[in-house]
Design a protein around this motif. Structure first.
Motif, PDB file in Angstrom:
ATOM      1  N   LEU A  43      -3.071   1.693  -4.420  1.00  0.00           N
ATOM      2  CA  LEU A  43      -2.240   2.636  -4.590  1.00  0.00           C
ATOM      3  C   LEU A  43      -3.093   3.977  -4.566  1.00  0.00           C
ATOM      4  CD1 LEU A  43      -0.538   1.193  -7.950  1.00  0.00           C
ATOM      5  CD2 LEU A  43       0.692   1.519  -5.617  1.00  0.00           C
ATOM      6  N   ASP A  44      -3.042   4.676  -3.598  1.00  0.00           N
ATOM      7  CA  ASP A  44      -3.936   5.832  -3.447  1.00  0.00           C
ATOM      8  C   ASP A  44      -3.430   6.955  -4.147  1.00  0.00           C
ATOM      9  OD1 ASP A  44      -6.051   7.155  -2.432  1.00  0.00           O
ATOM     10  OD2 ASP A  44      -5.318   7.264  -0.383  1.00  0.00           O
ATOM     11  N   THR A  63      13.652  -5.712  -4.156  1.00  0.00           N
ATOM     12  CA  THR A  63      12.056  -5.570  -4.542  1.00  0.00           C
ATOM     13  C   THR A  63      11.174  -6.194  -3.288  1.00  0.00           C
ATOM     14  OG1 THR A  63      12.183  -7.636  -5.774  1.00  0.00           O
ATOM     15  CG2 THR A  63      12.316  -5.278  -6.912  1.00  0.00           C
ATOM     16  N   ALA A  64      11.820  -6.858  -2.352  1.00  0.00           N
ATOM     17  CA  ALA A  64      11.192  -7.758  -1.399  1.00  0.00           C
ATOM     18  C   ALA A  64      10.459  -6.917  -0.601  1.00  0.00           C
ATOM     19  CB  ALA A  64      12.187  -8.662  -0.382  1.00  0.00           C
ATOM     20  N   GLY A  65       9.077  -6.807  -0.221  1.00  0.00           N
ATOM     21  CA  GLY A  65       8.245  -5.862   0.386  1.00  0.00           C
ATOM     22  C   GLY A  65       7.819  -4.656  -0.171  1.00  0.00           C
ATOM     23  N   PHE A  66       8.105  -4.663  -1.523  1.00  0.00           N
ATOM     24  CA  PHE A  66       7.555  -3.500  -2.478  1.00  0.00           C
ATOM     25  C   PHE A  66       6.633  -4.137  -3.503  1.00  0.00           C
ATOM     26  CE2 PHE A  66      11.210  -1.990  -0.202  1.00  0.00           C
ATOM     27  CZ  PHE A  66      11.012  -0.728   0.066  1.00  0.00           C
ATOM     28  N   GLU A 112       0.742  -1.050  -0.178  1.00  0.00           N
ATOM     29  CA  GLU A 112       0.167  -0.018   0.141  1.00  0.00           C
ATOM     30  C   GLU A 112       0.862   1.057   0.016  1.00  0.00           C
ATOM     31  OE1 GLU A 112      -3.006   2.310   3.112  1.00  0.00           O
ATOM     32  OE2 GLU A 112      -2.719   0.243   3.148  1.00  0.00           O
ATOM     33  N   ARG A 113       0.368   2.320  -0.904  1.00  0.00           N
ATOM     34  CA  ARG A 113       1.336   3.533  -0.758  1.00  0.00           C
ATOM     35  C   ARG A 113       0.341   4.764  -1.275  1.00  0.00           C
ATOM     36  NH1 ARG A 113       4.471   2.522   1.519  1.00  0.00           N
ATOM     37  NH2 ARG A 113       6.529   1.528   0.639  1.00  0.00           N
ATOM     38  N   GLU A 153      10.159   4.180  -3.442  1.00  0.00           N
ATOM     39  CA  GLU A 153       9.071   4.062  -2.728  1.00  0.00           C
ATOM     40  C   GLU A 153       8.284   3.023  -3.209  1.00  0.00           C
ATOM     41  OE1 GLU A 153       7.111   7.756  -1.340  1.00  0.00           O
ATOM     42  OE2 GLU A 153       8.619   8.852  -2.120  1.00  0.00           O
ATOM     43  N   LEU A 154       8.048   2.792  -4.313  1.00  0.00           N
ATOM     44  CA  LEU A 154       7.219   1.796  -4.829  1.00  0.00           C
ATOM     45  C   LEU A 154       7.929   0.408  -5.148  1.00  0.00           C
ATOM     46  CD1 LEU A 154       5.356   4.225  -5.358  1.00  0.00           C
ATOM     47  CD2 LEU A 154       4.125   2.991  -7.457  1.00  0.00           C
ATOM     48  N   PHE A 155       9.013   0.633  -5.668  1.00  0.00           N
ATOM     49  CA  PHE A 155       9.796  -0.453  -6.431  1.00  0.00           C
ATOM     50  C   PHE A 155      10.842  -1.096  -5.554  1.00  0.00           C
ATOM     51  CE2 PHE A 155       8.148   2.119 -10.113  1.00  0.00           C
ATOM     52  CZ  PHE A 155       6.944   1.488 -10.294  1.00  0.00           C
ATOM     53  N   GLY A 156      11.188  -0.500  -4.572  1.00  0.00           N
ATOM     54  CA  GLY A 156      12.557  -0.774  -3.728  1.00  0.00           C
ATOM     55  C   GLY A 156      13.649  -0.019  -3.962  1.00  0.00           C
ATOM     56  N   PRO A 157      14.505   0.156  -2.970  1.00  0.00           N
ATOM     57  CA  PRO A 157      15.897   0.817  -3.122  1.00  0.00           C
ATOM     58  C   PRO A 157      16.884   0.047  -4.062  1.00  0.00           C
ATOM     59  CG  PRO A 157      15.842  -0.524  -1.096  1.00  0.00           C
ATOM     60  CD  PRO A 157      14.439  -0.565  -1.535  1.00  0.00           C
TER      61      PRO A 157
END
Length: 518
Positions: A111-112, A99-102, A69-70, A80-84
Motif C-alpha cells: 500500500l503506497d 473481493t477476488a483479486g483485491f 498493490e495500490r 479500489e481496495l476491497f472490490g466492487p
C-alpha cells in the motif's frame, strides 16, 4: 518446520534476491523478511526515489502467493481496495463486494502512500491488518493476508491516523544513498538495467512462516533478564525521552514475539542480548531518529556495567521510617569531611565527632539527637558502609549504605553493592561487642548473599554464551566458526559486539566469580 540450517540458507537466498542491484538496503530487506516470517506489517518511511516500492514488490516475488498493490490518494475509493459491489448480490437484496483479486483476497499487500487515504478506507484497514478480518456486507470473512508493506513519503499526523500507524510493528526510515556510495550507485545504474521481475520460484510461503512461528513458540527460550531489559527500555522511553514514547501493550507483546521468531529463523534456541537490537525498528514513534537513540540505549544496557568512572553518590536503604532512604549526592564538606545531601528528601550524611545521618537540622531532628551514627571510619573523609546504629530503641534497623557508580543507583552495579555489603558484614564480625545471635544473623546474610551472587553469575555466563553463539565462537574456544546466527546484524554491529560488548560481558561475569571466590 525446516531444519535451522535450511531456514538460515533460505534467509540468505531471500536477502540476496531482495537486495540485488541495490546499495545500502540490507536493513530494509531484513525487515521485510522479518515482517513476512513473523506475520507482521512493515512501514517504509522516506522521500521518493529510495527504492521503497521496488523492495516491497520484490518481497511478493520472494514470498509468492497472491499479491495486491495500490497507490492511495485522498480520492481513492473503497472499491479500489476491497472490490466492487456485487450486482448479482444486489438482486437478492444483499450488499457485498466481489473481493477476488483485491486486498481482502491477497496474501501479500503493498500500500503506497497509505496515510493519504481517506477515513473510510483507513477504518476498514484497521480490522483487516490486525485481525485479518473483513466485513463484507453483513458477513465477517477471514482474510488470508499474511504480510502488508506500506510506504509513505511523510510521517502521519497525530490523532486520526494513530490507530493505523500502530498496526505497523516494524518501521524503517529509508534514507537516500550516502555520499560515500553515490559513485558506486551511478556506476551500477550505467552498467545494468533495472532488475526484471524474477520468474524463479518463491523462497518460502505463508505456510512455511506459520510453521516457523509455531516452532519458535515451542522451542525458543526468552530469558527473564532480557524481558526485564525490555521493561526498563519501556520506562526509559516513557519517562526520560522527550517527547515521551508511550508503547501500547499490543506493540510490546508483538515485539517480543517477533524477536523470538527472528531468533529461531537464524538458528538460535535462546534469545540473546544482540537479538534485542531489533527493538530499534519496533519501538520508535514519530521521529525515525529515535531508532538510533534506542539502539544506543540497548548497546549501553545490554550487558552489566563494569567501569563506571569515579565513585560518587551514596545509597541509603533501611531507614524508610525516618524518611532517609534514597540517593545522597556530594554537597561540599563539613568539619573537614565529605558532606552528602539526600536528593529527594531532607537527609544529610556528615561527620560530627562520629559519622551521622539525620533529617537535615544538623545535629539531630527537631530537638533530638541524630537518627543514626557510626563509630567506623572516623579518620576517613568518606562515611563508612557499616557500623551504623539507631539512637532510638525500637526504631528503624541500622541502615545499609553503599557507594554508587555515577549516581545510577544500586541496581546499576550489583557487584559493587555486594562487595561493599560484604565489607560491612566483615566489619560487624570483627566488632568485639557482637553477640552469638548476631554472628548467626551475619552468617545467614552471607549465605543469602552468596546465593544471590551464584544466580547472578549464572545469568551473566548465560549472556556470554549467547553472545559467543551469535558471533560464531566455538564453545570454550576463541576461534570463529561459520554461522548465520548473526543474520539480523549488520557488519558494523558485529564489529561493535566483538570489540566492545563481548569483552564487557566476559569481565562482568568474571568479577562475580572473583567475588564468590573471596
Amino acid at each position: 518446520s525446516a531444519a535451522p540450517e535450511a531456514t538460515c540458507d533460505l534467509l540468505l537466498q531471500a536477502h540476496a534476491r531482495l537486495t540485488e542491484g541495490l546499495l545500502e538496503r540490507s536493513v530494509e530487506a531484513k525487515l521485510l523478511l522479518l515482517a513476512a516470517l513473523s506475520g507482521e506489517h512493515l512501514l517504509l518511511l522516506g522521500p521518493p526515489g529510495t527504492a521503497k516500492s521496488l523492495l516491497a514488490r520484490r518481497l511478493a516475488d520472494v514470498c509468492g502467493g497472491r499479491c495486491f498493490e495500490r497507490l492511495l490518494t485522498r480520492f481513492s475509493t473503497p472499491e479500489e481496495l476491497f472490490g466492487p459491489i456485487s450486482l448479482k448480490a444486489l438482486e437478492s437484496d444483499r450488499l457485498c463486494r466481489k473481493t477476488a483479486g483485491f486486498l481482502p483476497d491477497a496474501e501479500v499487500a503493498f500500500l503506497d502512500e497509505i496515510f493519504k487515504a481517506n477515513s473510510a478506507i483507513l477504518n476498514a484497514l484497521l480490522t483487516l491488518l490486525n485481525e485479518r478480518l473483513f466485513d463484507n456486507g453483513g458477513e465477517r470473512i477471514k482474510a488470508p493476508l499474511w504480510c502488508a508493506v506500506a510506504a509513505s513519503n511523510e510521517m502521519p499526523e497525530a490523532g486520526e491516523l494513530d490507530a493505523i500507524y500502530d498496526r505497523f510493528l516494524l518501521r524503517r526510515g529509508v534514507r537516500p544513498i550516502s555520499d560515500a556510495s553515490v559513485a558506486s550507485f551511478m556506476r551500477a545504474s550505467l552498467t545494468g538495467n533495472e532488475r526484471a521481475r524474477s520468474t524463479s520460484s518463491s523462497v518460502f510461503g505463508a505456510a512455511d512462516a506459520k510453521e516457523l512461528r509455531k516452532s519458535a513458540a515451542q522451542s525458543v527460550v526468552f530469558p527473564s533478564r532480557l524481558l526485564n531489559l525490555v521493561a526498563r527500555l519501556r520506562l526509559h522511553l516513557r519517562d526520560e525521552v522527550q517527547p515521551p514514547v508511550v508503547l501500547s501493550d499490543r506493540r510490546l507483546a508483538k515485539a517480543v514475539q517477533a524477536i523470538r521468531v527472528a531468533t529461531h529463523a537464524a538458528g538460535g534456541n535462546t534469545v540473546t542480548e544482540l537479538d534485542m537490537l531489533l527493538l530499534q525498528h519496533m519501538l520508535w514513534d514519530r521521529d525515525p531518529n529515535q531508532a538510533a537513540a534506542i539502539s544506543a540505549w540497548l548497546w549501553e544496557h545490554m550487558v552489566p556495567k563494569v567501569d563506571g568512572g569515579d565513585i560518587g553518590d551514596i545509597q541509603v536503604e533501611g531507614a524508610a521510617r525516618a524518611q532517609l532512604d534514597g540517593l545522597y549526592s556530594r554537597d561540599g564538606e563539613r568539619n573537614g569531611r565529605q558532606l552528602f545531601r539526600q536528593q529527594d528528601g531532607p537527609g544529610y550524611i556528615y561527620f560530627d565527632i562520629f559519622w551521622r545521618i539525620d533529617d537535615g537540622s544538623m545535629p539531630g531532628g527537631p530537638g533530638s539527637p541524630p537518627w543514626y551514627d557510626s563509630r567506623d571510619n572516623k579518620d576517613s573523609k568518606n562515611p563508612p558502609t557499616g557500623g551504623w546504629a539507631t539512637v532510638y530503641a525500637g526504631s528503624d534497623p541500622a541502615p545499609t549504605l553503599w557507594k554508587v557508580v555515577d549516581g545510577c543507583g544500586s541496581a546499576d552495579n550489583s557487584v559493587l553493592r555486594a562487595h561493599l555489603l560484604l565489607e560491612g558484614l566483615d566489619a560487624r564480625i570483627k566488632n568485639s561487642l557482637a553477640q552469638e545471635a548476631e554472628f548467626q544473623d551475619i552468617q545467614s546474610e552471607i549465605r543469602s548473599l552468596e546465593s544471590s551472587l551464584e544466580a547472578l553469575v549464572h545469568g551473566r555466563l548465560e549472556g556470554v554464551a549467547g553472545l559467543r553463539s551469535v558471533l560464531g565462537y566455538e564453545l570454550g574456544s576463541t576461534s570463529l566458526k561459520s554461522t548465520n546466527r548473526c543474520f539480523w546484524l549488520e557488519d558494523d554491529e558485529v564489529r561493535q559486539a566483538e570489540e566492545n560488548v563481548l569483552p564487557r560481558a566476559e569481565r562482568a561475569a568474571a568479577e562475580v566469580e572473583l567475588l564468590l571466590c573471596k
